[in-house]
Design an enzyme around this catalytic site. Structure first.
Site, PDB file in Angstrom:
ATOM      1  N   ARG A  63      35.376   0.947 -48.461  1.00 33.50           N
ATOM      2  CA  ARG A  63      35.068   0.932 -47.036  1.00 33.50           C
ATOM      3  C   ARG A  63      33.675   1.477 -46.758  1.00 33.50           C
ATOM      4  O   ARG A  63      32.952   0.966 -45.889  1.00 33.50           O
ATOM      5  CB  ARG A  63      36.115   1.771 -46.282  1.00 33.50           C
ATOM      6  CG  ARG A  63      35.856   1.917 -44.793  1.00 33.50           C
ATOM      7  CD  ARG A  63      35.843   0.591 -44.097  1.00 33.50           C
ATOM      8  NE  ARG A  63      35.539   0.736 -42.684  1.00 33.50           N
ATOM      9  CZ  ARG A  63      35.086  -0.231 -41.910  1.00 33.50           C
ATOM     10  NH1 ARG A  63      34.853  -1.420 -42.421  1.00 33.50           N
ATOM     11  NH2 ARG A  63      34.843  -0.020 -40.629  1.00 33.50           N
ATOM     12  N   GLU A  64      33.270   2.500 -47.473  1.00 32.02           N
ATOM     13  CA  GLU A  64      31.997   3.153 -47.174  1.00 32.02           C
ATOM     14  C   GLU A  64      30.787   2.341 -47.625  1.00 32.02           C
ATOM     15  O   GLU A  64      29.787   2.266 -46.919  1.00 32.02           O
ATOM     16  CB  GLU A  64      31.941   4.535 -47.837  1.00 32.02           C
ATOM     17  CG  GLU A  64      32.882   5.573 -47.243  1.00 32.02           C
ATOM     18  CD  GLU A  64      32.394   6.092 -45.897  1.00 32.02           C
ATOM     19  OE1 GLU A  64      31.308   5.668 -45.447  1.00 32.02           O
ATOM     20  OE2 GLU A  64      33.100   6.922 -45.300  1.00 32.02           O
TER      21      GLU A  64
END
Length: 593
Positions: free
Chosen positions: A456-457
């Site tokens: 996600r990051e």
């Protein structure tokens, strides 16, 4: 000379007069056919070279340049439309064909307001707004609204705080002059102009007038996509300023279409407001209206939340009961994962959107075979054409081989979330790649959680950094990394180094897990994204026992979205590792420590 000889001579003369021209025509036709056949063969060699990426021979290149448009069309007469378009694209790419002329016969004209757009992209919004205004004043009676009111103009106006000046300009514009100080919507003939005026009015906090203009824009929309965009702004404004009008506004809008989740974000925001205020009756009344409007995913999210509300907190109805019985979220969404963990990821029949346009797919196939993958991918990103699974697989293989995981995730995810068919599940390793790229440190954390955070990051882009200064795979702030390293006596570390970044990020997750205000991994993720101070504040003012209602009550959509997407990613990595649905394993994210 007798009569018989004269008759023979006359017959011979007539024969020569009639047949000699015919023979000449036949001879010329034979020669030209030979030349045409030779020319056709030479053109065959030329286009074979073009499609294979080789350099054409000088003779075939000379022949191609000598052709007129009619000759070229005649040569391509039996080609498929896709092959013709591919040839046009490749010839332009090679510089052998200029761009097609515009409506006025001009070629290579600069994009409207290109310098203003360049200034906006460079962050000089005051200059961009001035250049857009000059362009608008010069061309307001010549160009369509789509060219006069682009997205970059709205951003420049917002950042330079010049919305009021633009309202004045639009008031004076001939197409919008009316008796009132602000012209009536009936005076506008262009949907983009009405929308832009509504947007400017919203910036000036003149919400009632803005809403009127958004509705006017919807009536004048030039396409279904434009109407959806105008309606999105209209519904967002209603939710923020006039929530009592939402149900009637939805009923008035009909079925705008939400197959790609176009309206989900604004309803996620509204659900957050309703949950924070425990306004369960309003939530219950809204769900059937969303269903009737065709906003199925938003309706499913509402049902998911309502099923966690204390019994007797709202009035039920036959229509609402039907929505609950027909609860059917997207089979690979967060809400499906939470509702049916033993079945997730579910598969269903392919949607209508999965039908491939054969000609368009063939066009991309030709470009790929010719080695123009970069150009083909850039074209697809611009046009979002339907593709076959074979073509999708070729693009995915290429992106993975180029180590472009960010592009791979976005491209594969585009198809993965659109087609609920079994074959699309083959894309799952491409949507969630990278699990075997790094050795994760030993930590008191599920490995899937760490992978989900990385996915996600940074999408496994080790060199990425944010505008706020976060660095690397787990997007750590240098100050945070320094604190963690000092606590664990780590002297030699580099956030750009993937292993160091994962180690420090994992240690930071562990530290958040050990805080007295963290009671589950939901809290850990909320603090990782939104900050520990915010988490403590949210838990103090939003004392909701149900973790789903707590997630929904978080005021930041980014944090709500972050928690859900990390958990889906973690479940996906678990599925890819074990081949089994997450089932009870998922409970560890919500169960108190």
């Amino acid at each position: 000379m007798n009569i018989s000889d004269k008759s023979k001579r006359k017959t011979l003369f007539i024969t020569l007069i009639i047949f000699l021209p015919l023979q000449a025509v036949l001879l010329f036709h034979g020669c030209s056919s030979t030349l045409s056949l030779k020319r056709s063969r030479e053109l065959d060699h030329f286009f074979e070279a073009v499609f294979s990426g080789e350099e054409p021979s000088k003779e075939s290149l000379r022949l191609f340049r000598s052709l007129g448009e009619e000759d070229c069309l005649a040569y391509q007469e039996n080609w498929s439309p896709a092959r013709k378009e591919a040839a046009q694209y490749l010839l332009r790419w090679e510089g052998l064909l200029s761009d097609p002329p515009g409506d006025d016969g001009s070629r290579d004209s600069p994009a409207p307001a290109a310098s203003a757009e360049e200034a906006a992209l460079g962050g000089d919004y005051i200059k961009a707004e001035q250049l857009y205004r000059e362009f608008w004043l010069e061309h307001k009676d010549e160009l369509s609204g789509a060219l006069l009111y682009p997205y970059h103009l709205r951003r420049a106006v917002a950042r330079s705080r010049r919305a009021g000046e633009w309202i004045t300009l639009l008031e004076s514009h001939g197409r919008t002059v009316g008796a009132a100080a602000i012209p009536s919507p009936s005076a506008v003939t262009d949907g983009e102009e009405a929308f832009f005026l509504g947007w400017c009015l919203e910036q000036e906090e003149r919400s009632a007038e803005a809403l009127e203009w958004y509705r006017s824009a919807e009536l004048r929309a030039s396409s279904g996509e434009s109407r959806r965009r105008y309606l999105w702004y209209s519904l967002r404004l209603v939710i923020r300023e006039f929530p009592s009008l939402l149900i009637s506004r939805l009923e008035e809008a009909g079925t705008p279409g939400n197959g790609d989740g176009y309206f989900d974000d604004i309803f996620d925001d509204y659900f957050s407001v309703l949950v924070r205020g425990r306004r369960w009756s309003e939530l219950a009344r809204l769900i059937p209206v969303l269903k009737r409007a065709g906003l199925d995913e938003a309706a499913a999210q509402g049902v998911f939340l309502l099923m966690r509300v204390p019994e007797g907190a709202y009035e039920t109805s036959e229509e609402l009961d039907l929505c609950v019985r027909e609860f059917s979220p997207d089979p690979r969404s967060y809400y499906s994962l939470r509702s049916y963990p033993s079945l997730w990821p579910a598969v269903g029949e392919a949607s209508a959107a999965s039908a491939t346009e054969k000609g368009r797919d063939e066009f991309y196939s030709l470009l790929i075979k010719a080695g123009f993958l970069e150009e083909a991918f850039a074209l697809w990103r611009e046009r979002r054409d339907p593709l076959s699974m074979a073509r999708i697989g070729e693009f995915c293989t290429w992106l993975e081989g180029e180590d472009r995981l960010y592009d791979l995730i976005g491209f594969a995810g585009y198809w993965y979330y659109r087609f609920p068919s079994a074959e699309v599940l083959e894309l799952m390793p491409r949507v969630y790649p990278g699990a075997s790229r790094y050795t994760l440190p030993e930590a008191d954390l599920p490995e899937e959680l760490v992978l989900g955070v990385i996915r996600r990051e940074s999408a496994f882009n080790a060199g990425i950094s944010s505008r706020a200064g976060a660095v690397g795979l787990m997007q750590l702030m240098p100050s945070t990394a320094e604190d963690v390293a000092r606590k664990h006596r780590l002297d030699d570390w580099d956030l750009q180094n993937p292993e160091d970044n994962i180690l420090l990020g994992s240690l930071y997750l562990e530290w958040l897990k050990e805080r007295p205000w963290s009671s589950s991994f939901v809290d850990v993720l909320a603090a990782y994204n939104g900050g520990g101070g915010n988490l403590r504040y949210w838990k103090r003012i939003l004392p909701l026992d149900d973790p789903e209602l707590f997630i929904q009550s978080i005021p930041y959509r980014e944090t709500r979205d972050y928690i859900r997407k990390v958990i889906v990613a973690a479940a996906s990595y678990r599925y890819l590792e074990t081949g089994s649905p997450p089932g009870e394993w998922l409970d560890q994210f919500y169960r108190p420590f």
